[in-house]
Design a protein around this motif. Sequence first.
Motif, PDB file in Angstrom:
ATOM      1  N   VAL A  84     -23.855  50.675  10.460  1.00 25.08           N
ATOM      2  CA  VAL A  84     -23.033  51.116  11.592  1.00 25.08           C
ATOM      3  C   VAL A  84     -22.286  49.935  12.199  1.00 25.08           C
ATOM      4  O   VAL A  84     -21.095  50.039  12.531  1.00 25.08           O
ATOM      5  CB  VAL A  84     -23.914  51.818  12.651  1.00 25.08           C
ATOM      6  N   SER A  85     -22.970  48.804  12.337  1.00 20.94           N
ATOM      7  CA  SER A  85     -22.301  47.617  12.901  1.00 20.94           C
ATOM      8  C   SER A  85     -21.140  47.173  12.026  1.00 20.94           C
ATOM      9  O   SER A  85     -20.076  46.780  12.534  1.00 20.94           O
ATOM     10  CB  SER A  85     -23.304  46.476  13.074  1.00 20.94           C
ATOM     11  N   GLN A  86     -21.322  47.238  10.721  1.00 20.33           N
ATOM     12  CA  GLN A  86     -20.244  46.844   9.815  1.00 20.33           C
ATOM     13  C   GLN A  86     -19.097  47.851   9.838  1.00 20.33           C
ATOM     14  O   GLN A  86     -17.930  47.472   9.721  1.00 20.33           O
ATOM     15  CB  GLN A  86     -20.794  46.682   8.401  1.00 20.33           C
ATOM     16  N   VAL A  87     -19.415  49.132   9.992  1.00 19.28           N
ATOM     17  CA  VAL A  87     -18.361  50.147  10.113  1.00 19.28           C
ATOM     18  C   VAL A  87     -17.576  49.931  11.397  1.00 19.28           C
ATOM     19  O   VAL A  87     -16.339  50.011  11.405  1.00 19.28           O
ATOM     20  CB  VAL A  87     -18.972  51.565  10.071  1.00 19.28           C
ATOM     21  N   ILE A  88     -18.275  49.658  12.499  1.00 18.37           N
ATOM     22  CA  ILE A  88     -17.593  49.395  13.767  1.00 18.37           C
ATOM     23  C   ILE A  88     -16.675  48.179  13.637  1.00 18.37           C
ATOM     24  O   ILE A  88     -15.513  48.205  14.089  1.00 18.37           O
ATOM     25  CB  ILE A  88     -18.624  49.184  14.895  1.00 18.37           C
ATOM     26  N   ALA A 123     -19.392  55.161  16.318  1.00 20.70           N
ATOM     27  CA  ALA A 123     -20.745  55.464  15.846  1.00 20.70           C
ATOM     28  C   ALA A 123     -21.048  56.957  15.907  1.00 20.70           C
ATOM     29  O   ALA A 123     -21.621  57.524  14.964  1.00 20.70           O
ATOM     30  CB  ALA A 123     -21.767  54.682  16.673  1.00 20.70           C
ATOM     31  N   THR A 124     -20.675  57.623  17.006  1.00 19.40           N
ATOM     32  CA  THR A 124     -20.952  59.057  17.115  1.00 19.40           C
ATOM     33  C   THR A 124     -20.087  59.860  16.143  1.00 19.40           C
ATOM     34  O   THR A 124     -20.553  60.865  15.582  1.00 19.40           O
ATOM     35  CB  THR A 124     -20.717  59.537  18.549  1.00 19.40           C
ATOM     36  N   GLN A 160     -18.737  65.926  23.490  1.00 24.15           N
ATOM     37  CA  GLN A 160     -18.311  66.243  22.125  1.00 24.15           C
ATOM     38  C   GLN A 160     -17.843  64.970  21.432  1.00 24.15           C
ATOM     39  O   GLN A 160     -17.068  64.194  22.008  1.00 24.15           O
ATOM     40  CB  GLN A 160     -17.176  67.261  22.174  1.00 24.15           C
ATOM     41  N   PRO A 161     -18.290  64.708  20.211  1.00 22.84           N
ATOM     42  CA  PRO A 161     -17.827  63.499  19.516  1.00 22.84           C
ATOM     43  C   PRO A 161     -16.329  63.556  19.239  1.00 22.84           C
ATOM     44  O   PRO A 161     -15.759  64.630  19.027  1.00 22.84           O
ATOM     45  CB  PRO A 161     -18.639  63.506  18.215  1.00 22.84           C
ATOM     46  N   SER A 205     -24.869  63.715  17.421  1.00 27.96           N
ATOM     47  CA  SER A 205     -23.609  63.105  17.837  1.00 27.96           C
ATOM     48  C   SER A 205     -23.129  63.644  19.176  1.00 27.96           C
ATOM     49  O   SER A 205     -22.412  62.959  19.907  1.00 27.96           O
ATOM     50  CB  SER A 205     -22.543  63.332  16.759  1.00 27.96           C
ATOM     51  N   CYS A 206     -23.514  64.858  19.512  1.00 32.89           N
ATOM     52  CA  CYS A 206     -23.145  65.432  20.811  1.00 32.89           C
ATOM     53  C   CYS A 206     -23.942  64.799  21.951  1.00 32.89           C
ATOM     54  O   CYS A 206     -23.541  64.892  23.121  1.00 32.89           O
ATOM     55  CB  CYS A 206     -23.366  66.943  20.808  1.00 32.89           C
ATOM     56  N   PHE A 207     -25.066  64.166  21.662  1.00 27.47           N
ATOM     57  CA  PHE A 207     -25.889  63.485  22.664  1.00 27.47           C
ATOM     58  C   PHE A 207     -25.590  61.989  22.715  1.00 27.47           C
ATOM     59  O   PHE A 207     -26.286  61.243  23.407  1.00 27.47           O
ATOM     60  CB  PHE A 207     -27.365  63.691  22.355  1.00 27.47           C
ATOM     61  N   GLY A 208     -24.596  61.544  21.970  1.00 28.92           N
ATOM     62  CA  GLY A 208     -24.280  60.128  21.930  1.00 28.92           C
ATOM     63  C   GLY A 208     -25.072  59.342  20.920  1.00 28.92           C
ATOM     64  O   GLY A 208     -25.066  58.104  20.948  1.00 28.92           O
TER      65      GLY A 208
END
Length: 737
Positions: free
Chosen positions: A127-131, A148-149, A308-309, A366-369
């Motif tokens: 996730v860090s690399q995607v960000i 991320a979401t 909502q994401p 993803s809806c909860f963050g």
Amino acid sequence: MSLSSVKRLGKRVIDYPEETVPVASVTEWVGNLINNPVQRAKRYLLSLFPIITWIGRYNVGWLTGDVIAGLTVGMVVVPQGMSYAQIATLAPEYGLYSSFVGVLIYCFFATSKDVSIGPVAVMSLTVSQVIKYVQQHHPNQYTGPVIATALAFICGFIVLGIGLLRLGWLVEFISAPAVSGFMTGSAISIAAGQVPGLMGITGFDTRAATYKVIINTLKGLPRTKLDAAFGLTGLFFLYAIRYTCLTLERRFPRRARVFFFISVLRNAFVILILTIAAWLYCRHRKVGGKYPIKILLTVPSGFKHVKQPTVNSNILSALAPKLPVATIILLLEHIAISKSFGRLNGYKIDPNQELIAIGVTNTVGSCFGAYPATGSFSRSALKSKSGVRTPLAGVITAIVVIVALYGLTSAFFWIPTAGLSAIIIHAVADLVASPAQVYSYWRVSPLEFLIWVAAVLVTVFSSIENGIYTSIAASLALLLIRVARPRGSFLGKVTIRSSDSDTQREVFVSLTKDNVTNPHVKVVPPSPGVLVYRFEESYLYPNVSITNSVLVDYVKANLRRGKDMSNVKLRDRPWNDPGPSRHGGEADQAVNERKPILHAIVLDFSSVSHIDTTAVQTLIDTRTEVEKWADHPVEFHFAPILSPWIRRALVAGGFGIGISSSRTTPDFAAVVPHDGRSFKETEIDRDDDPESGDIKKDSDVSVSEFEPVVPVDTPFFHIDLAAAVRAAESGVKHGRS
């Protein structure tokens, strides 16, 4: 070939007049697929919610085990969740969101009681690399939590689709050493990236390639700050408590469970002590708006980021290059963990349902963050050892996370980030393959050991993304090589004698030394003119050329050529077959005459479970080539036929049928009571068979007791290899007589 032409089996056999043996039918195959569509649909819908099958039997005994396991995992997932959010370069509350949604939703869809869903180290690093990737290519457009979401929603939706379509078998194409190599490389990368935080070293990118992070960390050691006192102390006590408890468990086995739970609580204990120490040290030392060590600071209580994401075409195109690797890690790690614990604890998981579970978990999360979550090896092992009874333990863990999220966030303010780095390093160290495990890869398969090494090196010196792609590509390449270049061997006979009786039997082993059978055992070749060849893979289009070349080359090198090429004029010879030389033609012909005449080729199909069109055509070509060399028809015998579709394919290619020169009788077996079909008795006249011998007739044999195991209209198909070789060799003797 009618049954009346077969001339053995006691006194009588059965003749079914004008009867043909059925072959595999496409209609039957399609019918099996669409049989009872309503029942199949009902079973499919019920399978989506496995909780229905066991919740009605829930009891107090199960509840006790689930409460203990749920509380135990909750004590671990809270500090780990915040730590892993730090790896993902997100605020700590996002790790708690992922922890809550994962353990809560999974229990409704789970087929594993042990797996704990939530943030994990490898996925957090991804996730860090995607960000980092998205923000570099689309600066100032998307924040880290938005990316991320969105990643959680899209990857979860993809995995959910794979599960609903029952495509979980795709994961089986990735070998265990490939997964282990990728996980080991990732663990090294994560640990290396956390050492700067452990030591308080800053000034370089900790998300760069692992080898660069290690080099920059070594260069930055002179810049070590006071954070190291908290980080190194925490790491020391984590290992000290762990190994002390393990030692005490061995010395006092009756108290093993007590020491186990003490060891389990080490994360919470160390974080608590470090938090108190940080509070005592930092509360009056704030200078210029900063504290002397890096601490977690404010963690918002409750779900402050429920929404909502953000998923649109722009962010989808931005994430597209990273979606494959994120999706693969999401499903690969979870399936590997759930299968291992299923084997360990004696139950079977449904890979497709597990994919549905993590798909729903991430889309809803993803809806909860929450950011992408999957199965955690360390927490699953902890849950299993705690005595979990059902997946409902996840609800207890979710309650613990909720309590922490609403009631303990003010205490989280003083947690030193160096302590979280210590927890991460301590957790991911267990993902590194042990030397014994790596050595076992070398012992079992050196090629798979090389795949493991390649996955580790690429992950360390390039990136996790390239590491996972390397491991997958290497696994598939090795699989294709094994299919395309199968092993096979020409066989001979060995007579086996039982040590406790006078019985003996014949088995077939390789004619050449293969490091399997004893090299001192005498292997007798089959009768001259008979070849026995064993396949070691299914006979499919990638490997048919190799097999064709092996058979044809062996025939040309060891069997007599039927046509005397010395009498053929040079202009009439094929361009690629010069034949005997002009001066040594007589000598070459004499050598050729000493070779046996090819009569039959016996193919051992005991390892062949599938055959395709290309294979049948190549087998026809093989028959054409060897018959052209021998200058007469050659019999092809097959044993055993494992599938009706293999039988159908061979018959379609002209194999199995016809008149055999064999003088043996097919193998007969007892049959079920007479089913009403018409039959007639056929007396056996043994006098016209010179090899039958004087066998005493048994007048008690009933005509309804025996039938041929293999249908007699395919005399070249046999029930086992011994029967096939006997038939081929008897044909050679009959031809000589």
